[in-house]
Design an enzyme around this catalytic site. Structure first.
Site, PDB file in Angstrom:
ATOM      1  N   ARG A   1       1.619   9.428  11.995  1.00 33.65           N
ATOM      2  CA  ARG A   1       1.213  10.727  12.553  1.00 33.65           C
ATOM      3  C   ARG A   1      -0.287  10.947  12.457  1.00 33.65           C
ATOM      4  NH1 ARG A   1       2.737  15.160   8.616  1.00 33.65           N
ATOM      5  NH2 ARG A   1       0.791  14.345   7.748  1.00 33.65           N
TER       6      ARG A   1
ATOM      7  N   PHE B   1      15.743  19.690  -2.055  1.00 33.56           N
ATOM      8  CA  PHE B   1      14.356  19.356  -2.319  1.00 33.56           C
ATOM      9  C   PHE B   1      13.990  17.998  -1.723  1.00 33.56           C
ATOM     10  CE2 PHE B   1      11.252  17.206  -5.045  1.00 33.56           C
ATOM     11  CZ  PHE B   1      10.187  18.084  -4.937  1.00 33.56           C
TER      12      PHE B   1
ATOM     13  N   ARG C   1     -10.650   4.425   8.537  1.00 31.60           N
ATOM     14  CA  ARG C   1      -9.677   3.959   7.550  1.00 31.60           C
ATOM     15  C   ARG C   1      -8.499   3.369   8.316  1.00 31.60           C
ATOM     16  NH1 ARG C   1      -8.207   8.826   3.873  1.00 31.60           N
ATOM     17  NH2 ARG C   1      -8.756  10.041   5.717  1.00 31.60           N
TER      18      ARG C   1
ATOM     19  N   TYR D   1       0.831  -1.204   0.000  1.00 32.42           N
ATOM     20  CA  TYR D   1       0.000   0.000   0.000  1.00 32.42           C
ATOM     21  C   TYR D   1       0.868   1.257   0.000  1.00 32.42           C
ATOM     22  CZ  TYR D   1      -3.148   3.669   1.568  1.00 32.42           C
ATOM     23  OH  TYR D   1      -3.844   4.848   1.676  1.00 32.42           O
TER      24      TYR D   1
END
Length: 405
Positions: free
Chosen positions: A212, A285, A225, A168
């Site tokens: 989190r 980045f 969920r 997932y």
């Protein structure tokens, strides 16, 4: 303004918060005049302000490609998360989303908060997408197709095993890492990185988010969920939602710590990926979200507040992370945050030995690479004179007035 409260609470964050504010102003000024691109960068700033700031580090062509890539995946996420969409409609849309991005008229009313205007005006994103080079378009469409297929797979399927969990997270996070690697390569600014390293970068971020956001996910309507693997949480509770009721805090923390430990398993691969980057802008980045994730894991570890509300880094620390520039900075941050996590470990925790193994592996690599290191701490040390704080705030006001002219 939140910035003044942050400075009064943690005066030592002043310089970093000021840089963050100036970077935010610069990002707003850099919004293109073209209406399609203007919408892309404005909605990006609304959905993730820190990401929009970091994005400014990239070269213009690559910046545009990554901006559209991110927004396309946000669109997929908005469709997946909207529980009001008919199941068959949702499945069809997720499967065909990679085709919809070629339609200059496509939009779909769904989503909440800032996702609603994103989906209402998705045709603006598609029009910007059409201006990208064919190479960028192919990467974005391929990743969108694969992610949509994965989301469909887990619309009804439970995340039972650790293998399911990794699968997932690959679809919802790892593919982001693979896509970014391909965009870097297409831009000609980086060599092609092995897929397992790119996947690890995405898994690390996605697993952190799922840890989190426990409470947000289990409180979802019309049904919870469950994004943690049943193989883990069933050892500590009958239902994943049981951890939020406060009656079994010990079991909740043991489960949480095992989940954090699992995320830490990707730490070395993330360091290897970042060390392979040649362009300093690309390093920044990629590194800033990874460091933020590790800091978040350090905060979440053994912290019952994960089951009570949102656990996030203070703004001053986030601003400090945004100032990371080099690989030694990255090593220093990973060293410090794993140390903070280690300080919270309890030997009686069943997963402590494995946690310690991952922590020491990361720290042993980092300690030989740290140069002119800066310290990253979750808890701020307050003790400055009140008059100094006031003077700093006055200085901040003056500088913001100058910047805003």
């Amino acid at each position: 303004m939140w910035i003044f409260g942050a400075i009064f609470k943690n005066p030592e964050d002043f310089a970093h918060l000021l840089k963050l504010k100036m970077a935010s102003v610069a990002a707003n000024r850099a919004i293109p005049s073209d209406p399609n691109w203007a919408f892309c960068y404005q909605i990006l700033g609304r959905t993730c302000r820190s990401f929009s700031i970091v994005l400014q580090q990239l070269s213009p062509n690559l910046r545009n490609a990554v901006c559209v890539f991110y927004l396309v995946l946000r669109g997929l996420e908005a469709v997946e998360d909207d529980m009001t969409i008919n199941y068959d409609v949702k499945v069809a849309l997720l499967k065909d989303f990679h085709k919809k991005i070629f339609d200059p008229m496509f939009h779909f009313p769904c989503g909440n908060n800032d996702y609603k205007p994103l989906m209402d005006k998705f045709h603006s994103i598609n029009n910007a997408f059409k201006e990208l080079s064919v190479g960028y378009q192919e990467v974005i469409a391929e990743i969108a197709e694969r992610m949509g297929e994965g989301m469909v797979k887990y619309l009804t399927a439970e995340i039972d095993s650790r293998a399911d969990y990794n699968d997932y997270c690959h679809y919802t996070g790892g593919l982001v890492g693979l896509g970014l690697t391909r965009l870097f390569y297409t831009a000609g600014v980086e060599q092609f990185t092995p897929d397992y390293l790119s996947n690890a970068m995405g898994l690390f971020l996605q697993k952190t988010n799922l840890i989190r956001d426990y409470l947000e996910h289990v409180n979802s309507q019309p049904a919870p969920r469950r994004r943690w693997p049943r193989e883990v949480w069933v050892k500590y509770a009958d239902k994943l939602e049981d951890f939020k009721d406060g009656n079994n805090n010990r079991e909740a923390l043991l489960c949480l710590n095992e989940m954090v430990t699992d995320a830490l398993s990707h730490g070395l691969d993330c360091l290897q990926y970042m060390a392979s980057l040649q362009d300093p802008a690309n390093l920044r980045f990629c590194a800033i979200p990874q460091i933020t994730a590790l800091g978040t894991l350090a905060m979440c570890y053994n912290n019952v507040e994960v089951f009570r509300g949102s656990v996030r880094l203070r703004k001053g620390l986030t601003a400090k992370i945004l100032d990371v520039k080099t690989m030694p900075d990255v090593y220093g941050a990973f060293y410090d945050f794993t140390g903070l996590l280690s300080d919270k470990m309890e030997k009686t925790d069943p997963s402590a030995a494995l946690t310690d193994k991952y922590v020491e592996e990361i720290r042993s690599v980092c300690k030989f690479e740290i140069k002119n290191r800066r310290a990253f701490t979750i808890e701020s040390k307050v003790g400055h004179e009140a008059c100094l704080v006031l003077a700093l705030c006055i200085l901040l006001v003056l500088m913001l007035l100058i910047v805003s002219k």
